[in-house]
Design an enzyme around this catalytic site. Structure first.
Site, mmCIF file in Angstrom:
data_model
loop_
_atom_site.group_PDB
_atom_site.id
_atom_site.type_symbol
_atom_site.label_atom_id
_atom_site.label_comp_id
_atom_site.label_asym_id
_atom_site.label_seq_id
_atom_site.Cartn_x
_atom_site.Cartn_y
_atom_site.Cartn_z
ATOM 1 N N SER A 247 0.845 -1.193 0.000
ATOM 2 C CA SER A 247 0.000 0.000 0.000
ATOM 3 C C SER A 247 0.879 1.241 0.000
ATOM 4 O O SER A 247 1.635 1.480 0.949
ATOM 5 C CB SER A 247 -0.885 0.018 1.242
ATOM 6 O OG SER A 247 -1.358 1.335 1.462
ATOM 7 N N HIS B 287 -1.474 -1.537 -4.092
ATOM 8 C CA HIS B 287 -2.694 -1.127 -3.384
ATOM 9 C C HIS B 287 -2.671 0.387 -3.192
ATOM 10 O O HIS B 287 -1.704 0.945 -2.674
ATOM 11 C CB HIS B 287 -2.745 -1.851 -2.037
ATOM 12 C CG HIS B 287 -4.025 -1.653 -1.290
ATOM 13 N ND1 HIS B 287 -5.179 -2.327 -1.589
ATOM 14 C CD2 HIS B 287 -4.332 -0.840 -0.231
ATOM 15 C CE1 HIS B 287 -6.146 -1.964 -0.751
ATOM 16 N NE2 HIS B 287 -5.654 -1.048 0.080
ATOM 17 N N ASP C 261 -4.648 3.582 -1.654
ATOM 18 C CA ASP C 261 -5.664 3.985 -0.678
ATOM 19 C C ASP C 261 -6.089 5.433 -0.877
ATOM 20 O O ASP C 261 -5.318 6.347 -0.604
ATOM 21 C CB ASP C 261 -5.090 3.837 0.738
ATOM 22 C CG ASP C 261 -4.993 2.395 1.183
ATOM 23 O OD1 ASP C 261 -6.007 1.681 1.092
ATOM 24 O OD2 ASP C 261 -3.893 1.976 1.613
ATOM 25 N N MET D 125 -8.503 8.400 0.361
ATOM 26 C CA MET D 125 -9.311 8.799 1.535
ATOM 27 C C MET D 125 -9.806 10.221 1.361
ATOM 28 O O MET D 125 -9.064 11.085 0.910
ATOM 29 C CB MET D 125 -8.437 8.755 2.786
ATOM 30 C CG MET D 125 -7.832 7.412 3.055
ATOM 31 S SD MET D 125 -6.856 7.500 4.548
ATOM 32 C CE MET D 125 -6.237 5.824 4.597
ATOM 33 N N HIS E 255 -8.440 1.291 -3.590
ATOM 34 C CA HIS E 255 -9.335 1.115 -2.434
ATOM 35 C C HIS E 255 -9.907 2.478 -2.074
ATOM 36 O O HIS E 255 -9.211 3.338 -1.543
ATOM 37 C CB HIS E 255 -8.499 0.516 -1.279
ATOM 38 C CG HIS E 255 -9.229 0.372 0.010
ATOM 39 N ND1 HIS E 255 -8.580 0.160 1.208
ATOM 40 C CD2 HIS E 255 -10.557 0.392 0.305
ATOM 41 C CE1 HIS E 255 -9.473 0.056 2.178
ATOM 42 N NE2 HIS E 255 -10.674 0.206 1.658
ATOM 43 N N MET F 220 -11.839 4.797 0.111
ATOM 44 C CA MET F 220 -12.427 5.064 1.426
ATOM 45 C C MET F 220 -13.061 6.443 1.335
ATOM 46 O O MET F 220 -12.541 7.440 1.851
ATOM 47 C CB MET F 220 -11.336 4.990 2.505
ATOM 48 C CG MET F 220 -10.945 3.554 2.817
ATOM 49 S SD MET F 220 -9.389 3.434 3.693
ATOM 50 C CE MET F 220 -8.258 3.528 2.315
ATOM 51 N N MET G 133 -11.529 -5.482 6.041
ATOM 52 C CA MET G 133 -10.647 -4.570 6.768
ATOM 53 C C MET G 133 -10.319 -5.191 8.127
ATOM 54 O O MET G 133 -11.208 -5.630 8.854
ATOM 55 C CB MET G 133 -11.335 -3.214 7.004
ATOM 56 C CG MET G 133 -11.435 -2.317 5.795
ATOM 57 S SD MET G 133 -9.881 -1.943 4.942
ATOM 58 C CE MET G 133 -8.898 -1.190 6.239
ATOM 59 N N ASP H 57 -6.621 -6.168 4.847
ATOM 60 C CA ASP H 57 -5.957 -4.866 4.829
ATOM 61 C C ASP H 57 -5.907 -4.307 6.242
ATOM 62 O O ASP H 57 -6.944 -4.022 6.836
ATOM 63 C CB ASP H 57 -6.770 -3.945 3.893
ATOM 64 C CG ASP H 57 -6.138 -2.589 3.677
ATOM 65 O OD1 ASP H 57 -5.046 -2.336 4.219
ATOM 66 O OD2 ASP H 57 -6.737 -1.779 2.943
HETATM 67 C C1 DX5 Z 1 -5.943 1.712 6.049
HETATM 68 C C2 DX5 Z 1 -5.548 1.392 4.626
HETATM 69 C C3 DX5 Z 1 -4.456 0.395 4.519
HETATM 70 C C4 DX5 Z 1 -3.153 0.787 5.151
HETATM 71 C C5 DX5 Z 1 -2.552 -0.459 5.750
HETATM 72 O O1 DX5 Z 1 -7.095 2.463 6.059
HETATM 73 O O2 DX5 Z 1 -6.649 0.896 3.896
HETATM 74 O O3 DX5 Z 1 -4.262 -0.044 3.185
HETATM 75 O O4 DX5 Z 1 -2.249 1.353 4.260
HETATM 76 O O5 DX5 Z 1 -1.433 -0.106 6.476
HETATM 77 P P1 DX5 Z 1 -0.672 -1.118 7.437
HETATM 78 O O6 DX5 Z 1 -0.269 -2.284 6.602
HETATM 79 O O7 DX5 Z 1 0.467 -0.299 7.929
HETATM 80 O O8 DX5 Z 1 -1.656 -1.489 8.517
HETATM 81 ZN ZN ZN Z 2 -6.409 -0.151 1.828
#
Ligand code: DX5
Ligand code: ZN
Length: 223
Positions: free
Chosen positions: A7, A32, A34, A36, A65, A67, A136, A174
């Site tokens: 990620s 991956h 992310d 947000m 992904h 969010m 998650m 994740d």
């Molecule tokens: C959290 C993200 C993850 C995050 C995971 O909201 O969706 O993808 O990057 O990070 P680690 O592996 O450090 O928990």
């Molecule tokens: Zn993620």
């Protein structure tokens, strides 16, 4: 098919291009990404311009992904900037069925995700419509959190449902994946492992080599 999915949320953005090259050189196939929005989750990460810019340099599978509240507003944009799959949160969509259709119509793979408190039951009727379920294993919003043990049962539950219906659906996890939790999630039935801080904290090249070795060893054991 098993994949380690780094990620980039935990990447050093000052060296993002360079770090992506390292991942490719180490044989990583899934990236991956992310996104947000500061509404569905408290934090804000990055969006289309970043994805568009790394797309020019990378052939990896871009696993986006979202969010984001009402992600249906942005499906087209993320496909245009280079997503290969789009995962939306069941909790974030006005009309989850319609959003999934929209992703499918846009020509990319479809993922649905649930937060730790959302039961598998909320999405179990939709398994035949998706390519991936993302469980998650931390509260979405930040990297570097601790794996929530209570989520292991949900991984098992979704894998059992997929097998019972004889479906070709990936199970992604994740949050908090590392040396300690990798075996738990693989044994429970996950095949796509997202890893942020586990691979990006410290020496990326060394960490990826190590993580892949660990993963291969466990897979050999359980297969
Ligand atoms: C959290 C993200 C993850 C995050 C995971 O909201 O969706 O993808 O990057 O990070 P680690 O592996 O450090 O928990
Ligand atoms: Zn993620």
């Amino acid at each position: 098919m098993y994949q380690l999915c780094p990620s980039i949320l935990s990447a050093d953005f000052n060296r993002l291009g360079e770090q992506i090259k390292i991942l490719e050189k180490e044989g990583i196939e899934w990236l991956h990404i992310d996104v947000m929005d500061g509404d569905f989750v408290p934090s804000i990460s990055f969006g289309m311009p970043v994805i568009k810019s790394i797309r020019k340099e990378s052939k990896m599978f871009f696993d986006v992904h979202l969010m984001v509240t009402e992600p249906e507003r942005y499906i087209r944009d993320f496909v245009e900037c280079g997503a290969d799959s789009i995962t939306v949160h069941a909790e974030a969509c006005e009309d989850l069925e319609r959003t999934i259709e929209q992703i499918r119509e846009a020509g990319v793979k479809v993922g649905i995700s649930i937060k730790p408190a959302t039961p598998v039951n909320d999405i179990s009727h939709m398994l035949q419509d998706v390519d991936m379920v993302l469980i998650m294993t931390v509260q979405p919003g930040f990297g570097g959190q601790k794996y929530m043990d209570e989520c292991t049962e949900k991984i098992k539950e979704v894998r059992e449902l997929i097998e019972a219906e004889n479906l070709d659906v990936d199970v992604q996890v994740d949050g908090g994946i590392n040396d300690e939790t990798m075996e738990t999630v693989l044994t429970a039935g996950a095949n796509l492992l997202v890893a942020g801080s586990y691979v990006f904290k410290g020496n990326l090249e060394k960490n990826v080599k190590h993580a892949k070795e660990q993963m291969d060893e466990i897979i050999r054991k359980i297969d």
